[in-house]
Enzyme design. Structure first.
Site, PDB file in Angstrom:
ATOM      1  CD  GLU A  15      42.712  13.568  75.856  1.00 38.92           C
ATOM      2  OE1 GLU A  15      41.898  13.599  76.820  1.00 38.92           O
ATOM      3  OE2 GLU A  15      43.941  13.578  76.008  1.00 38.92           O
ATOM      4  NE  ARG A  96      44.529  19.507  68.694  1.00 37.81           N
ATOM      5  CZ  ARG A  96      44.501  18.704  69.756  1.00 37.81           C
ATOM      6  NH1 ARG A  96      43.704  18.982  70.771  1.00 37.81           N
ATOM      7  NH2 ARG A  96      45.290  17.643  69.825  1.00 37.81           N
ATOM      8  CG  ASN A  98      45.198  18.940  74.304  1.00 40.99           C
ATOM      9  OD1 ASN A  98      44.711  18.241  73.413  1.00 40.99           O
ATOM     10  ND2 ASN A  98      46.112  18.489  75.140  1.00 40.99           N
ATOM     11  CD  GLU A 117      51.193  16.533  68.393  1.00 37.77           C
ATOM     12  OE1 GLU A 117      52.194  15.788  68.478  1.00 37.77           O
ATOM     13  OE2 GLU A 117      50.026  16.108  68.368  1.00 37.77           O
ATOM     14  CG  ASN A 144      47.408  16.570  77.741  1.00 37.76           C
ATOM     15  OD1 ASN A 144      46.200  16.390  77.914  1.00 37.76           O
ATOM     16  ND2 ASN A 144      48.047  16.131  76.661  1.00 37.76           N
ATOM     17  CG  ASP A 193      47.116  12.451  76.663  1.00 41.99           C
ATOM     18  OD1 ASP A 193      46.376  13.434  76.869  1.00 41.99           O
ATOM     19  OD2 ASP A 193      47.282  11.974  75.527  1.00 41.99           O
TER      20      ASP A 193
END
Length: 286
Positions: A15, A96, A98, A117, A144, A193
């Site tokens: 990521e 967390r 992201n 999630e 996201n 995403d």
């Protein structure tokens, strides 16, 4: 626009790609790894973060601000040290950090998510000159792809599980307007995403489980699809001398043994010619 695997990192959850100067930074969230890659020399440096690490962004003072599960940290590439700055969610240990992006004013827009999630506990925050505040948008399970327009007056925000990307007006002081639906990803095409804006004002989003990256025009019309040989494409960053090379992170997370066997390149770093320039990364003011 044919993607080529250029780094065999096999990331569990690659990521956060970002181009700074002549190098690409990216992370493997689940393995707590921060990478720095020089495409010209092939050099790859790696540091271990204190916990799951979602992103790293350059600052005006020459170091990096990174988003770790335990909060915002300042990272020194010279020493490899991570120093905790602020935990925006001390009462949400299941969350967390992201994804994030920096706007032209140097503000970092960052999102959190429920690490399991399931719970709608993910929020968008604004970090400005060391002060971190809730941005005021509705909370979701997985935030996201905050992405920023060239002038800093528009922000795109992704609700991954709802498969929606929202467009929000940004005032000069960083206050956000009412979210407007920008695009909905259809069933069977994966989940949106990380996203980024190019020099023509178009939005590119990775599709987790969708085998692709898509490009949408400023009105939300699909303009192009770049197909990948792996299912989980997480985010791209524009880099190279002219910012026309797209670097894409991918993930092995969630793939079965048979799927991994069929996707030997899953989790690698890819690149392709985007055919358009990206925007330079702004330096954070914190």
């Amino acid at each position: 626009m044919t993607p080529e695997s250029i780094l065999n990192v096999g990331a569990t959850l690659g990521e956060g790609p970002v181009w700074t100067g002549d190098r690409l930074w990216f992370v493997d969230i689940k393995e707590h790894r921060l990478y720095r890659h020089d495409p010209a020399s092939g050099m790859l440096d790696m540091w271990h973060a204190p916990d799951q690490i979602g992103w790293a962004l350059p600052t005006a003072r020459g170091d990096m601000i990174v988003g770790v599960k335990t909060g915002l940290h300042r990272f020194s590439p010279e020493t490899g040290d991570f120093a905790l700055l602020h935990n925006p969610e001390p009462t949400r240990p299941g969350n967390r950090l992201n994804d994030a992006a920096t706007d032209p004013s140097g503000r970092i827009w960052l999102g959190s998510m429920d690490d399991s999630e399931t719970e709608a506990s993910g929020a968008l925050y604004r970090l400005d000159k060391g002060h971190c505040a809730h941005a005021g948008l509705p909370e979701v399970v997985i935030t996201n792809g905050p992405a920023i327009s060239t002038d800093g007056r528009t922000l795109w925000h992704t609700d991954t599980l709802a498969k929606t990307i929202w467009r929000v007006a940004v005032d000069e002081d960083g206050a956000l307007g009412k979210p407007e639906l920008f695009v909905t990803i259809e069933d069977g095409a994966g989940w949106p995403d990380g996203c980024v804006i190019d020099a023509e004002g178009c939005l590119w989003t990775g599709l987790f489980g969708g085998w692709a990256v898509r490009r949408y025009d400023p009105a939300g019309k699909l303009m192009a699809t770049v197909s990948f040989p792996v299912a989980n494409v997480t985010k791209i960053a524009f880099g190279g001398p002219d910012l026309r090379t797209a670097f894409a992170t991918t993930a092995r997370k969630g793939l079965s043994a048979s799927e991994l066997e069929a996707q030997p390149l899953a989790g690698n770093l890819f690149m392709f010619d985007a055919g358009v320039s990206g925007l330079p990364v702004h330096l954070a003011n914190s």
